[in-house]
Motif scaffolding. Structure first.
Motif, PDB file in Angstrom:
ATOM      1  N   VAL A 131       0.499 -10.706   3.365  1.00 16.75           N
ATOM      2  CA  VAL A 131       0.747 -10.685   1.986  1.00 16.75           C
ATOM      3  C   VAL A 131      -0.827 -11.077   1.225  1.00 16.75           C
ATOM      4  O   VAL A 131      -1.237 -10.535   0.239  1.00 16.75           O
ATOM      5  CB  VAL A 131       1.497 -12.019   1.739  1.00 16.75           C
ATOM      6  N   VAL A 132      -1.715 -11.713   2.005  1.00 16.03           N
ATOM      7  CA  VAL A 132      -2.984 -12.093   1.457  1.00 16.03           C
ATOM      8  C   VAL A 132      -3.860 -10.695   1.376  1.00 16.03           C
ATOM      9  O   VAL A 132      -4.218 -10.467   0.709  1.00 16.03           O
ATOM     10  CB  VAL A 132      -3.682 -13.229   2.372  1.00 16.03           C
ATOM     11  N   GLY A 133      -3.598  -9.828   2.644  1.00 17.42           N
ATOM     12  CA  GLY A 133      -4.226  -8.824   2.582  1.00 17.42           C
ATOM     13  C   GLY A 133      -3.874  -7.786   1.651  1.00 17.42           C
ATOM     14  O   GLY A 133      -4.799  -7.028   1.051  1.00 17.42           O
ATOM     15  N   ALA A 134      -2.444  -7.531   1.290  1.00 18.13           N
ATOM     16  CA  ALA A 134      -1.991  -6.721   0.658  1.00 18.13           C
ATOM     17  C   ALA A 134      -2.389  -6.810  -0.785  1.00 18.13           C
ATOM     18  O   ALA A 134      -3.072  -6.029  -1.523  1.00 18.13           O
ATOM     19  CB  ALA A 134      -0.485  -6.357   0.709  1.00 18.13           C
ATOM     20  N   THR A 135      -2.421  -8.290  -1.347  1.00 23.40           N
ATOM     21  CA  THR A 135      -3.048  -8.627  -2.516  1.00 23.40           C
ATOM     22  C   THR A 135      -4.367  -8.324  -2.758  1.00 23.40           C
ATOM     23  O   THR A 135      -4.641  -7.869  -3.730  1.00 23.40           O
ATOM     24  CB  THR A 135      -2.727 -10.093  -2.558  1.00 23.40           C
ATOM     25  N   VAL A 136      -5.183  -8.870  -1.826  1.00 24.81           N
ATOM     26  CA  VAL A 136      -6.413  -8.311  -1.888  1.00 24.81           C
ATOM     27  C   VAL A 136      -6.836  -7.086  -2.121  1.00 24.81           C
ATOM     28  O   VAL A 136      -7.505  -6.500  -2.893  1.00 24.81           O
ATOM     29  CB  VAL A 136      -7.491  -8.813  -0.742  1.00 24.81           C
ATOM     30  N   GLY A 137      -6.160  -6.057  -1.470  1.00 26.27           N
ATOM     31  CA  GLY A 137      -6.377  -4.610  -1.600  1.00 26.27           C
ATOM     32  C   GLY A 137      -6.060  -4.133  -2.745  1.00 26.27           C
ATOM     33  O   GLY A 137      -6.681  -3.176  -3.463  1.00 26.27           O
ATOM     34  N   GLU A 138      -4.610  -4.620  -3.359  1.00 18.72           N
ATOM     35  CA  GLU A 138      -4.449  -4.403  -4.803  1.00 18.72           C
ATOM     36  C   GLU A 138      -5.447  -4.774  -5.873  1.00 18.72           C
ATOM     37  O   GLU A 138      -5.403  -4.091  -6.765  1.00 18.72           O
ATOM     38  CB  GLU A 138      -3.084  -4.684  -4.873  1.00 18.72           C
ATOM     39  N   TRP A 139      -5.941  -5.842  -5.870  1.00 20.14           N
ATOM     40  CA  TRP A 139      -6.395  -6.683  -6.712  1.00 20.14           C
ATOM     41  C   TRP A 139      -7.879  -5.722  -6.777  1.00 20.14           C
ATOM     42  O   TRP A 139      -8.427  -5.291  -7.910  1.00 20.14           O
ATOM     43  CB  TRP A 139      -7.356  -7.800  -6.261  1.00 20.14           C
ATOM     44  N   LEU A 140      -8.364  -4.855  -5.832  1.00 16.78           N
ATOM     45  CA  LEU A 140      -9.678  -4.040  -5.854  1.00 16.78           C
ATOM     46  C   LEU A 140      -9.488  -2.751  -6.263  1.00 16.78           C
ATOM     47  O   LEU A 140     -10.384  -2.283  -6.742  1.00 16.78           O
ATOM     48  CB  LEU A 140     -10.387  -4.224  -4.330  1.00 16.78           C
ATOM     49  N   GLY A 141      -8.361  -2.320  -5.956  1.00 15.86           N
ATOM     50  CA  GLY A 141      -7.905  -0.776  -6.517  1.00 15.86           C
ATOM     51  C   GLY A 141      -6.672  -0.234  -6.098  1.00 15.86           C
ATOM     52  O   GLY A 141      -6.197  -0.234  -5.062  1.00 15.86           O
TER      53      GLY A 141
END
Length: 255
Positions: free
Chosen positions: A193-203
Motif C-alpha cells: 500500500v505504501v509503495g503504490a501510494t508513493v508511485g502514484e504520488w510521483l506520477g
C-alpha cells in the motif's frame, strides 16, 4: 453477552475507547480554533469530504490503487518465495543475492521512483515496480529465515532414518517456516500500500496517492485526509485477510 463478544471487548475494548477519546479531542481542538482547519481538518470535515467524493474514490481511485497493490503483492510473493527457497538450498546463491537484497532496501523510494517512470512511463507498471521494491524483501527474508531455523532436531532425526532433502523440506521445514513466512506476508502487504501510494504520488493519473497529491495542491486538507483514511483502511483490511488465512492454514496444518 456471548463468549466471542466478551473476548472481543476484552481484547479491543480499550483500543476502541482510546480511539473515541482521540477523535473527540481532535474534533474539539479544531472546532475551538486552536489549530487551523486547513492544517488539520476536523474528523467531521474528513467524513464529509469522504461522503462528497465517495463515488469518485470508490469507482476510480480506490480500484486503481487496489489493483497495483494486489499485482505488486502477488509478484513479490512469487519472487520472494523463489529467492528465499533458492537461497536456502544454495549457499552460493545466498552469498551472491543477500547483499543485493539489503542494498535494494537502502535506496530511498523517492529517488528510485523517477527512474521507474523513465523506464515504464506513467503506466501501471511504474507503480507496480515501486511496490515490488518495497514489498518483496520481507517475504524473501522471512522465507529464508523460516526455512533455515525450522526443525533442526527433526531434520537430524529424519536424516538418520534415510529421508531425502526434498522430503525433509516438504514435511518439516515448510510447515515450521509458515509462521515466519506469514509474518513477512503481513508486513509485505502493508508495504505494498505504501509503495503504490508513493508511485502514484510521483506520477499517475488515478489512484488514492494521485488524488491525495491533487487535493494537497488545491489546499483541500479534508480530502487529503479522506484519501489517507482509505489507504489506512485498505492496509488494515489486507493485513487482517492475511492474518485470517494464516490462522486457518496453521490450524489445518496442526491437525
Amino acid at each position: 453477552m456471548n463468549n466471542a463478544l466478551k473476548k472481543w471487548v476484552s481484547d479491543y475494548g480499550l483500543f476502541v475507547l482510546v480511539c473515541i477519546l482521540i477523535v473527540s479531542v481532535w474534533e474539539w481542538v479544531v472546532r475551538s480554533g486552536m489549530i487551523p482547519a486547513f492544517i488539520l481538518p476536523a474528523p467531521s470535515a474528513i467524513w464529509s469530504s469522504l461522503a462528497d467524493n465517495w463515488q469518485l474514490l470508490l469507482e476510480v481511485h480506490l480500484p486503481a490503487t487496489l489493483k497495483e497493490v494486489l499485482i505488486g503483492f502477488v509478484l513479490s510473493l512469487i519472487g520472494g518465495l523463489l529467492l528465499g527457497i533458492g537461497m536456502h538450498f544454495s549457499r552460493v546463491l545466498e552469498k551472491i543475492l543477500y547483499p543485493f537484497l539489503v542494498i535494494s532496501q537502502t535506496i530511498p523510494l523517492i529517488a528510485i521512483s523517477p527512474i521507474f517512470i523513465m523506464w515504464f512511463g506513467y503506466s501501471i507498471w511504474s507503480k507496480i515496480a515501486v511496490t515490488i521494491l518495497t514489498a518483496f524483501f520481507p517475504i524473501v527474508v522471512s522465507t529464508y529465515d523460516g526455512l533455515k531455523m525450522g526443525g533442526t532436531e527433526y531434520r537430524e532425526l529424519l536424516l538418520t532414518m534415510g529421508a531425502s532433502r526434498w522430503m525433509i523440506f516438504k514435511k518439516v521445514q515448510v510447515p515450521m517456516a509458515l509462521p515466519s513466512l506469514f509474518s513477512g506476508l503481513k508486513m509485505s502487504v502493508v508495504y505494498c500500500v505504501v509503495g503504490a501510494t508513493v508511485g502514484e504520488w510521483l506520477g499517475a493519473s488515478e489512484g488514492l496517492g494521485y488524488f491525495s497529491r491533487r487535493m494537497s495542491g488545491n489546499l483541500q486538507a479534508d480530502a487529503v485526509f479522506a484519501a489517507i483514511f482509505l489507504l489506512s483502511l485498505l492496509g488494515i483490511i489486507l493485513f487482517l485477510i492475511i492474518g485470517l488465512i494464516e490462522k486457518q492454514l496453521l490450524k489445518h496444518n496442526h491437525r
